[in-house]
Design an enzyme around this catalytic site. Structure first.
Site, PDB file in Angstrom:
ATOM      1  CE1 TYR A  79      -3.150  -2.926   0.179  1.00 21.05           C
ATOM      2  CE2 TYR A  79      -3.728  -2.290   2.404  1.00 21.05           C
ATOM      3  CZ  TYR A  79      -3.908  -3.112   1.311  1.00 21.05           C
ATOM      4  OH  TYR A  79      -4.843  -4.115   1.353  1.00 21.05           O
ATOM      5  N   PRO A 223     -16.412  -4.527   2.226  1.00 22.11           N
ATOM      6  CG  PRO A 223     -16.316  -3.769   4.443  1.00 22.11           C
ATOM      7  CD  PRO A 223     -15.454  -3.996   3.227  1.00 22.11           C
ATOM      8  CG  LEU A 224     -19.018  -0.359   3.763  1.00 23.14           C
ATOM      9  CD1 LEU A 224     -18.396   0.948   4.240  1.00 23.14           C
ATOM     10  CD2 LEU A 224     -20.394  -0.559   4.406  1.00 23.14           C
ATOM     11  CB  ALA A 225     -20.355  -2.980  -2.646  1.00 21.71           C
ATOM     12  N   GLY A 227     -18.940   1.818  -1.217  1.00 25.50           N
ATOM     13  CA  GLY A 227     -19.904   2.911  -0.994  1.00 25.50           C
ATOM     14  C   GLY A 227     -21.292   2.590  -1.522  1.00 25.50           C
ATOM     15  CG  LEU A 228     -23.905  -0.585  -4.392  1.00 28.11           C
ATOM     16  CD1 LEU A 228     -24.589   0.371  -5.369  1.00 28.11           C
ATOM     17  CD2 LEU A 228     -23.677  -1.938  -5.072  1.00 28.11           C
ATOM     18  CG  LEU A 229     -23.696  -2.738  -0.017  1.00 30.61           C
ATOM     19  CD1 LEU A 229     -22.887  -3.970   0.360  1.00 30.61           C
ATOM     20  CD2 LEU A 229     -25.185  -3.073  -0.067  1.00 30.61           C
ATOM     21  N   GLY A 231     -25.529   3.493  -0.273  1.00 32.86           N
ATOM     22  CA  GLY A 231     -26.514   4.139  -1.133  1.00 32.86           C
ATOM     23  C   GLY A 231     -25.900   4.951  -2.263  1.00 32.86           C
TER      24      GLY A 231
END
Ligand SMILES: NC(=O)c1ccc[n+]([C@@H]2O[C@H](COP(=O)([O-])OP(=O)(O)OC[C@H]3O[C@@H](n4cnc5c(N)ncnc54)[C@H](OP(=O)(O)O)[C@@H]3O)[C@@H](O)[C@H]2O)c1
Length: 330
Positions: A79, A223-225, A227-229, A231
């Site tokens: 990273y 885990p939040l795809a 930011g998709l998850l 919204g």
């Protein structure tokens, strides 16, 4: 510098808490680990990777996470070519405890899996982190050209020396996991870090069965795809190419309309249940026995992610979410 030597110099002042601490994040015991593993962590993939302005923002984000009670920080030698580790080390040093209460995970690159390389990579990572040992050390991904007997033997030796609290892997399929486990004698594989979220899961995945049977904790990345998850992208926002590339076909044109329709249904479900959408995403993973490692690029995202973690959706809501994400319920 040897790993038992000093930390980086205390040039900057200590971090003073500026935001209220969130309720404690619970921990999980790792077999053969030295420290309990927090259930929720912050990934530092983007720390030290981009422009100076972005770096300042991601540093402030990591500092906010510490202030608000995050203790598990996930980084890797790749990273920012080591810069993420260095900035994390500096940040932890400025905390009241000098970061002794943190749970730090870093990873050896798939390009450094020969024994001498593993040792050199760990020593370099510890030097950048300014710590005598790391709480969890992962093989970032297998390299088919390097026998796992070599890599795991080197890791076990470092574990016996106390420089690694626990050994883990990442992006390992079933065959590699079984093979890696065979080459440890006293230590165990405690973690497999995988891309895993409501939409990115395979119902009959033998890797997850293997992990469950062998008490290997799944750390869920993305885990939040991205930011998709939360919204994001539901109102026609363009999905950046970089996000498309790292989300396993989720945003490709043939899949996107279905995924967006299911996300809208999940958002409605969250609204009816009175919890944030991300709360469903994170607690669905927790219910599967996984520990999510979220990403964030600005301090406010730490706050919303913690609020999402603090809200506890009922089991029936998570079961409904599971059906929606699978496509069993529109
Ligand atoms: N082992 C591996 O091979 C591997 C691979 C990938 C990742 N990882 C680890 O997993 C960590 C997390 O991965 P990820 O970044 O893919 O996870 P993620 O949690 O699915 O996505 C993080 C992104 O979601 C958006 N986001 C976060 N909080 C938000 C909020 N409150 N509202 C709206 N959007 C929000 C942000 O996008 P913006 O920044 O665009 O605002 C953030 O950068 C990485 O940092 C890394 O440590 C490991």
């Amino acid at each position: 510098m040897s790993p038992s030597a000093k930390r980086s110099s205390p040039k900057s002042r200590r971090l003073a808490p500026s935001a209220p601490r969130a309720p404690e994040i619970a921990t999980i015991e790792l077999p053969t680990g030295h420290k309990p593993h927090p259930e929720l962590g912050l990934g530092l993939w983007n720390l030290g990777r981009w422009s100076a302005e972005n770096e300042a923002r991601s540093k402030a984000t990591a500092a906010r996470a510490y202030e608000r009670g995050f203790r598990w920080f996930d980084t890797a030698e790749v990273y920012g070519n080591g810069r993420s580790e260095r900035l994390l080390g500096e940040m932890l040093y400025r905390t009241a405890t000098h970061g002794d209460d943190a749970f730090v995970t870093t990873k050896v690159s798939w390009e450094h899996l020969r024994p001498a390389q593993v040792r050199a990579s760990l020593i370099n990572s510890l030097e950048r982190l300014g710590r005598p040992s790391v709480d969890l050390y992962l093989v970032h991904a297998p390299d088919p050209h390097v026998p796992l007997s070599e890599t795991m033997g080197a890791l076990e030796a470092l574990w016996k020396e106390g420089r690694i609290g626990a050994i883990g892997v990442s992006n390992f399929g079933l065959e590699a996991l079984e093979e890696a486990a065979r080459h440890l004698t006293e230590a165990r594989i405690t973690v497999n870090q995988l891309q895993y979220n409501l939409f990115d899961r395979d119902e009959a995945d033998p890797v997850r069965d293997y992990c469950r049977t062998h008490a290997i904790l799944i750390e869920a990345y993305t885990p939040l795809a991205r930011g998709l998850l939360h919204g994001r992208y539901l109102d026609g926002q363009r999905v950046p190419a970089e996000v498309q590339r790292f989300t396993n076909r989720l945003f490709e044109p043939d899949r996107l309309p279905v995924i967006l329709a299911r996300t809208r249904a999940l958002r409605d479900l969250a609204g009816e249940a009175g919890v944030p959408l991300a709360s469903i995403a994170l607690h669905w993973l927790r219910r599967q026995g996984a520990a999510p490692v979220v990403g964030a690029s600005r301090p406010e995202q730490i706050d919303t992610n913690l609020s999402a973690w603090t809200a506890r959706p009922a089991d029936r809501v998570l079961a409904a979410a599971d059906a929606i994400a699978r496509g069993d319920r529109a």
